[in-house]
Design a protein around this motif. Structure first.
Motif, PDB file in Angstrom:
ATOM      1  N   ILE A   1       0.850  -1.202   0.000  1.00 13.09           N
ATOM      2  CA  ILE A   1       0.000   0.000   0.000  1.00 13.09           C
ATOM      3  C   ILE A   1       0.884   1.250   0.000  1.00 13.09           C
ATOM      4  CG2 ILE A   1      -1.592   1.349   1.448  1.00 13.09           C
ATOM      5  CD1 ILE A   1      -2.883  -1.383   2.243  1.00 13.09           C
ATOM      6  N   GLY A   2       1.951   1.210   0.787  1.00 16.60           N
ATOM      7  CA  GLY A   2       2.885   2.343   0.820  1.00 16.60           C
ATOM      8  C   GLY A   2       3.485   2.602  -0.550  1.00 16.60           C
ATOM      9  N   TRP A   3       3.815   1.508  -1.264  1.00 15.61           N
ATOM     10  CA  TRP A   3       4.414   1.663  -2.597  1.00 15.61           C
ATOM     11  C   TRP A   3       3.420   2.322  -3.554  1.00 15.61           C
ATOM     12  CZ3 TRP A   3       3.703   0.491  -7.683  1.00 15.61           C
ATOM     13  CH2 TRP A   3       4.807   0.686  -8.525  1.00 15.61           C
ATOM     14  N   TYR A   4       2.163   1.901  -3.517  1.00 15.45           N
ATOM     15  CA  TYR A   4       1.173   2.504  -4.437  1.00 15.45           C
ATOM     16  C   TYR A   4       0.898   3.965  -4.057  1.00 15.45           C
ATOM     17  CZ  TYR A   4       0.471  -1.709  -7.099  1.00 15.45           C
ATOM     18  OH  TYR A   4       0.695  -2.774  -7.938  1.00 15.45           O
ATOM     19  N   ARG A   5       0.951   4.256  -2.751  1.00 15.78           N
ATOM     20  CA  ARG A   5       0.735   5.644  -2.331  1.00 15.78           C
ATOM     21  C   ARG A   5       1.885   6.528  -2.834  1.00 15.78           C
ATOM     22  NH1 ARG A   5      -1.379   5.929   3.534  1.00 15.78           N
ATOM     23  NH2 ARG A   5       0.506   4.729   3.838  1.00 15.78           N
ATOM     24  N   ASP A   6       3.101   5.972  -2.808  1.00 17.51           N
ATOM     25  CA  ASP A   6       4.281   6.766  -3.187  1.00 17.51           C
ATOM     26  C   ASP A   6       4.543   6.791  -4.690  1.00 17.51           C
ATOM     27  OD1 ASP A   6       4.638   7.108  -0.516  1.00 17.51           O
ATOM     28  OD2 ASP A   6       6.269   5.638  -0.327  1.00 17.51           O
ATOM     29  N   ASN A   7       3.864   5.929  -5.441  1.00 14.34           N
ATOM     30  CA  ASN A   7       4.196   5.791  -6.870  1.00 14.34           C
ATOM     31  C   ASN A   7       2.979   5.978  -7.764  1.00 14.34           C
ATOM     32  OD1 ASN A   7       7.221   4.850  -7.143  1.00 14.34           O
ATOM     33  ND2 ASN A   7       6.357   3.831  -5.336  1.00 14.34           N
ATOM     34  N   GLU A   8       2.201   7.010  -7.453  1.00 12.24           N
ATOM     35  CA  GLU A   8       0.992   7.259  -8.242  1.00 12.24           C
ATOM     36  C   GLU A   8       1.323   7.480  -9.719  1.00 12.24           C
ATOM     37  OE1 GLU A   8      -1.642  10.229  -6.669  1.00 12.24           O
ATOM     38  OE2 GLU A   8      -2.793  10.330  -8.548  1.00 12.24           O
ATOM     39  N   GLN A   9       2.484   8.106  -9.988  1.00  9.14           N
ATOM     40  CA  GLN A   9       2.826   8.368 -11.394  1.00  9.14           C
ATOM     41  C   GLN A   9       2.970   7.075 -12.187  1.00  9.14           C
ATOM     42  OE1 GLN A   9       5.064   8.285  -9.013  1.00  9.14           O
ATOM     43  NE2 GLN A   9       6.766   7.121  -9.889  1.00  9.14           N
ATOM     44  N   TRP A  10       3.258   5.967 -11.495  1.00  6.55           N
ATOM     45  CA  TRP A  10       3.397   4.673 -12.201  1.00  6.55           C
ATOM     46  C   TRP A  10       2.037   4.106 -12.583  1.00  6.55           C
ATOM     47  CZ3 TRP A  10       1.727  -0.318 -11.469  1.00  6.55           C
ATOM     48  CH2 TRP A  10       2.321  -1.286 -12.290  1.00  6.55           C
ATOM     49  N   TRP A  11       1.053   4.181 -11.675  1.00  6.17           N
ATOM     50  CA  TRP A  11      -0.228   3.508 -11.945  1.00  6.17           C
ATOM     51  C   TRP A  11      -1.315   4.421 -12.497  1.00  6.17           C
ATOM     52  CZ3 TRP A  11      -4.305   5.425  -9.067  1.00  6.17           C
ATOM     53  CH2 TRP A  11      -4.019   5.994  -7.813  1.00  6.17           C
ATOM     54  N   ARG A  12      -1.196   5.715 -12.277  1.00  6.02           N
ATOM     55  CA  ARG A  12      -2.280   6.623 -12.675  1.00  6.02           C
ATOM     56  C   ARG A  12      -2.646   6.520 -14.171  1.00  6.02           C
ATOM     57  NH1 ARG A  12      -6.451   8.110 -10.461  1.00  6.02           N
ATOM     58  NH2 ARG A  12      -5.378   8.899  -8.609  1.00  6.02           N
ATOM     59  N   PRO A  13      -1.654   6.417 -15.082  1.00  4.66           N
ATOM     60  CA  PRO A  13      -2.026   6.376 -16.504  1.00  4.66           C
ATOM     61  C   PRO A  13      -2.921   5.193 -16.887  1.00  4.66           C
ATOM     62  CG  PRO A  13       0.314   6.857 -16.259  1.00  4.66           C
ATOM     63  CD  PRO A  13      -0.189   6.500 -14.893  1.00  4.66           C
TER      64      PRO A  13
END
Ligand code: NAD
Ligand code: TDX
Length: 362
Positions: free
Chosen positions: A305-317
């Protein structure tokens, strides 16, 4: 060692490449990936200057033959991997998972290259809820979905090529992985990113289906153990005693993100939805001495969860297109509906069959 990694821009493959660069620095890694909707070059950014990347398709026999001719070993991750997509459109699964594996097997056969085949516990079908018993290497194949049946088919090709042609192959069948860089179409990232977006998570059916969760780094360390010390021709099941029902996973995500545990919705069940998977990893532990490092699923989930919170630029597209595709599937629109996001690769059967016939004789 020159190692070819297919599907290295996908979830497990990218984590495997990161781990290999960090823990096996003597290995020269070449990634072969078609960059379908599920592949993401950015997942390899942290190791971009340490690896070679080839943009191509595992069903391209000439390309695969050339790459394998200059490799000592290949680990084959590339696949169409999402059950929901396979229900909407099975063809890419037949194409990549079966014909792609065939293409690799012919090349490793021609060049006598060590081959490791990445597969799934889903080839065994499912287990009853609330009953004892786990999958072992002797469990009969009984796949439920187009996805798992094409993975089962590819496993059988590997076994046949090992026996008939003496290729130096091993197989591993792993349970559900979680961790960084997993596409937002999959259960855990989908629900994490929904909650981060203020959207209620969605549970199929009654939410009681059980998956045997393993951290992706534990899976990949097991793959290395099999690659280095596994017996040729053998299958190894990979699992970390992580059985958890889907509702508990969603409630944990909500809780960790500071929401009420009941802020989720039940939605229409997946057709043919497997009830429960559970792995007995005794062979892997006893023969190869492998042990999982992530033994606390809740702690691993918090880190993810921490990784997804910190890496929005990776998953947002990917997020909006993925949810739009799910919404179309939920509405049950006609034969044209796709769970896969718009713009993803769909291969028409005709030309591919033609290319399949052009395989060189070995
Ligand atoms: P993924 O969908 O995240 O990644 C698949 C990768 O393969 C992508 O980078 C994609 O671009 C690439 N690819 C697809 N078709 C290709 C083709 N024709 N040629 C070249 N590259 C192609 O999948 P994942 O979750 O990382 O799964 C990797 C492997 O592990 C698969 O074989 C899957 O069956 C297996 N597996 C997955 C899980 C899991 O929980 N995700 C569990 C057990 C086994
Ligand atoms: O929105 C959802 N809601 C939900 O309840 C989604 C996307 C899934 N689910 C359920 C279905 C499953 O019981 O969660 C569970 C996990 O679903 P997926 O992430 O789609 O995984 P699964 O179908 O179990 O398959 C996964 O593990 C085995 C991988 O996608 C496969 O590639 C792997 O072989």
């Amino acid at each position: 060692m020159r190692l070819l990694v297919t599907g290295g821009a996908g979830f497990i493959g990218a984590n495997f490449v990161h781990q290999t660069v960090a823990e096996h620095p003597e290995v020269h890694v070449t990634v072969l990936d078609a960059l379908t909707y599920a592949g993401n070059r950015a997942s390899l950014d942290p190791v971009a200057d340490r690896i070679e990347f080839v943009h191509g398709d595992v069903t391209d026999a000439a390309l695969v033959d050339g790459l394998i001719a200059r490799s000592d070993a290949v680990v084959h991750f590339a696949a169409e991997s999402h059950n929901d997509n396979s229900l909407a459109d099975p063809w890419p699964f037949v194409h990549t998972n079966i014909i792609g594996t065939y293409s690799l097997l012919q090349a490793v056969r021609a060049h006598d290259v060590r081959y490791h085949h990445i597969s799934t516990d889903e080839v065994y079908g499912d287990l009853e809820l609330g009953e004892p018993g786990r999958f072992t290497e002797d469990t009969a194949y009984n796949p439920s979905s187009p996805y798992s049946s094409t993975k089962a088919s590819s496993d059988l090709l590997v076994r046949a090529w090992t026996r008939s042609f003496g290729i130096r192959a091993t197989l591993s069948n792993c349970s559900n992985n979680y961790g960084p860089y997993q596409h937002v179409e999959k259960f855990i990232p989908r629900q994490i990113t929904n909650v981060l977006d203020g959207v209620r998570p969605k549970l199929y059916g009654n939410g009681l289906n059980v998956r045997d969760w393993i951290h992706v780094d534990d899976h990949n360390r097991a793959v290395w153990a099999v690659l280095e010390r596994g017996r040729i021709g053998e299958t190894y099941l990979i699992g970390a005693d992580g059985e958890t029902d889907n509702r508990t996973v969603v409630e944990s995500i909500l809780e960790i993100l500071g929401r009420d545990r009941d802020e989720f919705d039940f939605v229409t069940d997946r057709p043919g939805h497997d009830l429960r998977y559970a792995i007995d990893p005794s062979r892997l532990r006893d023969e190869l001495g492998w042990r999982p490092r992530y033994v606390d699923f809740r702690a691993g989930l918090e880190a993810t969860i921490g990784w997804y919170r910190d890496n929005e630029q990776w998953w947002r597209p990917q997020k909006a297109a993925t949810e739009a595709a799910y919404a179309a599937a939920e509405r049950g629109s006609g034969p044209e509906h796709r769970v896969r996001p718009a713009g993803s690769v769909r291969v028409p059967p005709g030309p591919r069959v033609a290319r399949f016939r052009e395989y060189p004789a070995h």
